[in-house]
Design a protein around this motif. Sequence first.
Motif, short mmCIF file in Angstrom:
data_model
loop_
_atom_site.label_atom_id
_atom_site.label_comp_id
_atom_site.label_asym_id
_atom_site.label_seq_id
_atom_site.Cartn_x
_atom_site.Cartn_y
_atom_site.Cartn_z
N TYR A 81 0.86 -1.19 0.00
CA TYR A 81 0.00 0.00 0.00
C TYR A 81 0.90 1.23 0.00
N ASN A 82 0.90 1.95 -1.13
CA ASN A 82 1.72 3.15 -1.29
C ASN A 82 3.19 2.87 -0.95
N GLU A 83 3.75 1.93 -1.69
CA GLU A 83 5.13 1.50 -1.47
C GLU A 83 6.00 1.80 -2.68
N ALA A 84 5.69 2.85 -3.40
CA ALA A 84 6.42 3.15 -4.64
C ALA A 84 7.92 3.32 -4.42
N THR A 85 8.32 3.85 -3.25
CA THR A 85 9.74 4.10 -3.01
C THR A 85 10.50 2.85 -2.55
N ARG A 86 9.77 1.80 -2.14
CA ARG A 86 10.47 0.63 -1.60
C ARG A 86 10.19 -0.67 -2.34
N ILE A 87 9.11 -0.73 -3.09
CA ILE A 87 8.68 -1.99 -3.67
C ILE A 87 9.68 -2.52 -4.70
N LYS A 88 10.35 -1.65 -5.43
CA LYS A 88 11.28 -2.11 -6.46
C LYS A 88 12.45 -2.85 -5.85
N GLY A 89 12.98 -2.32 -4.73
CA GLY A 89 14.09 -3.00 -4.06
C GLY A 89 13.68 -4.35 -3.52
N CYS A 90 12.50 -4.42 -2.95
CA CYS A 90 11.99 -5.69 -2.40
C CYS A 90 11.80 -6.72 -3.50
N VAL A 91 11.11 -6.33 -4.57
CA VAL A 91 10.81 -7.25 -5.66
C VAL A 91 12.09 -7.66 -6.39
N GLY A 92 12.98 -6.70 -6.60
CA GLY A 92 14.23 -7.02 -7.27
C GLY A 92 15.04 -8.07 -6.54
N ALA A 93 15.08 -7.96 -5.19
CA ALA A 93 15.80 -8.96 -4.40
C ALA A 93 15.10 -10.32 -4.46
N LEU A 94 13.78 -10.32 -4.43
CA LEU A 94 13.04 -11.59 -4.51
C LEU A 94 13.26 -12.28 -5.85
N LEU A 95 13.27 -11.51 -6.93
CA LEU A 95 13.47 -12.09 -8.25
C LEU A 95 14.88 -12.63 -8.44
N ALA A 96 15.81 -12.16 -7.61
CA ALA A 96 17.19 -12.66 -7.68
C ALA A 96 17.40 -13.89 -6.81
N SER A 97 16.33 -14.42 -6.25
CA SER A 97 16.43 -15.59 -5.36
C SER A 97 16.95 -16.81 -6.10
N GLU A 98 17.75 -17.61 -5.41
CA GLU A 98 18.29 -18.85 -5.95
C GLU A 98 17.41 -20.00 -5.45
N LEU A 99 16.54 -20.49 -6.30
CA LEU A 99 15.52 -21.46 -5.88
C LEU A 99 15.76 -22.87 -6.40
N GLY A 100 16.80 -23.05 -7.17
CA GLY A 100 17.19 -24.40 -7.57
C GLY A 100 16.10 -25.18 -8.28
N GLY A 101 15.30 -24.55 -9.10
CA GLY A 101 14.28 -25.26 -9.85
C GLY A 101 12.94 -25.39 -9.16
N MET A 102 12.78 -24.80 -8.00
CA MET A 102 11.50 -24.87 -7.30
C MET A 102 10.43 -24.13 -8.10
N ASN A 103 9.23 -24.67 -8.15
CA ASN A 103 8.10 -23.98 -8.76
C ASN A 103 7.68 -22.83 -7.86
N TRP A 104 7.61 -21.65 -8.42
CA TRP A 104 7.24 -20.52 -7.58
C TRP A 104 6.63 -19.40 -8.41
N ARG A 105 5.95 -18.52 -7.71
CA ARG A 105 5.38 -17.33 -8.32
C ARG A 105 5.43 -16.21 -7.29
N LEU A 106 5.53 -14.99 -7.79
CA LEU A 106 5.65 -13.81 -6.94
C LEU A 106 4.49 -12.88 -7.24
N ILE A 107 3.68 -12.60 -6.24
CA ILE A 107 2.50 -11.76 -6.42
C ILE A 107 2.63 -10.52 -5.55
N VAL A 108 2.61 -9.36 -6.16
CA VAL A 108 2.50 -8.11 -5.42
C VAL A 108 1.02 -7.78 -5.34
N ALA A 109 0.46 -7.86 -4.15
CA ALA A 109 -0.97 -7.63 -3.94
C ALA A 109 -1.19 -6.17 -3.55
N ASP A 110 -1.59 -5.37 -4.52
CA ASP A 110 -1.73 -3.94 -4.28
C ASP A 110 -3.04 -3.62 -3.56
#
Length: 425
Positions: free
Chosen positions: A73-102
């Motif tokens: 909720y109104n996270e424009a200044t912080r959401i990119k850093g959070c999501v960028g770090a999550l997308l860089a996760s090393e998951l070793g082939g695990m099935n996953w999805r990332l949902i930003v629930a606005d």
Amino acid sequence: MGAPGAAPMTMELVLQLLLLAGWLAAFGLLVLLLVLELTMGRAPRLGATPAGASKGEGEANGRDILSVIVPAYNEATRIKGCVGALLASELGGMNWRLIVADDDSSDGTVEGLEALIKTGAFPSPPLEVLRCGPRPAGETWSGKNWPCSEAVRQLSQRPTPDPDPSATEWLLFIDADVTVAPAALASAVAEARRSGADLLTLAPRIRCGCLAEWVVQPIVVALLGLGFPIARANDPNDDTAFAAGPFMLFRRSSYEAIGGHRALAGEVVEDLALARAIKQQGLRLRYLLGIELLDLEMYPNFSALWEGWTKNWHLGLNRNPLLTLSSGALVLGLFSGPWLLLLLAGLQALQPPLAWPSLLPPALVGVTLQLAVRIWSRWRFGLGLRHWWLAWLGGLVIGAIAPASIWKTSTGRGWTWRGRSLRPY
């Protein structure tokens, strides 16, 4: 007229009482330091490889399905850093999805993410931006409960990434002010699977980004360690329940068994409520330190810090006015008291020599022990020493937070979450 010598006797009595208060504060700080080491210093931690894992257990399992939900909720200044770090996760082939629930943001949170998806900077899948829309009219939804619940509801209407019925599904709720290390998600899932946890929650490393945080957060971290001992929270036979809201990993079947966020839509401190629900259902709660894997920077300024802690303080102490006021008075005495005595000792030195007790020894011992607590926090939690000498100001702020939290919680006046009004319940 008063009796001769009455004034000096009164002053000596006052100084004796101050001397006693000073030594009590020093003793309290020493006890705080020892208890912190006994409880938090030996607390279980989660690193890149889960402790006790055998070969293969610390690696991502391709049969696991992980849905990461970031309520925003109104996270424009912080959401990119959070999501960028999550997308860089090393998951070793695990099935996953990332949902930003606005949660019906108005500051461009959604638009900024969608623009990054279009340019290819943020891949989709796994990233998806979900607009949860306004909260239902006539229903009470507090804090993050609405976007978290809506995200799970919409996920339930879609096919899972893996049709294997024996696959384990996990739901991870992570705040937008958290930054994860690449190994964080895989390590958390592996530890939850290894330990049989229905809810695995990680306490992050606190990062202070403004003066208000440096003044208050180190004290709060110490108090949380006392108020919610990790060993008791992890004991299935103990009623103590605690969860760190910024990182909560649920076995999906267990999350649904307790009714999820929808079952406690009006709860303001939803992380504690969820942890209690897990234990009350006889499910497994696992609470670990995750300071090697997570960083959390909660408040950008004093206004946000004041809003956040006055919202939660009284509720975190079970709406007990005596306990809430006592906590504020205790912090005031432990952290502001020694500095007040130091000031009075300086003024005392300017007076003509008298046979009055000196306030300097307990003041110096108290201040030294405050520094020792901060050094311990740096050693154990990676929390810096910056502005440690402003602990007196932190004591004053928390001393004011306690009664203000009672007032806001009880009356609903000025009781808000990120500017949104909260109704008393």
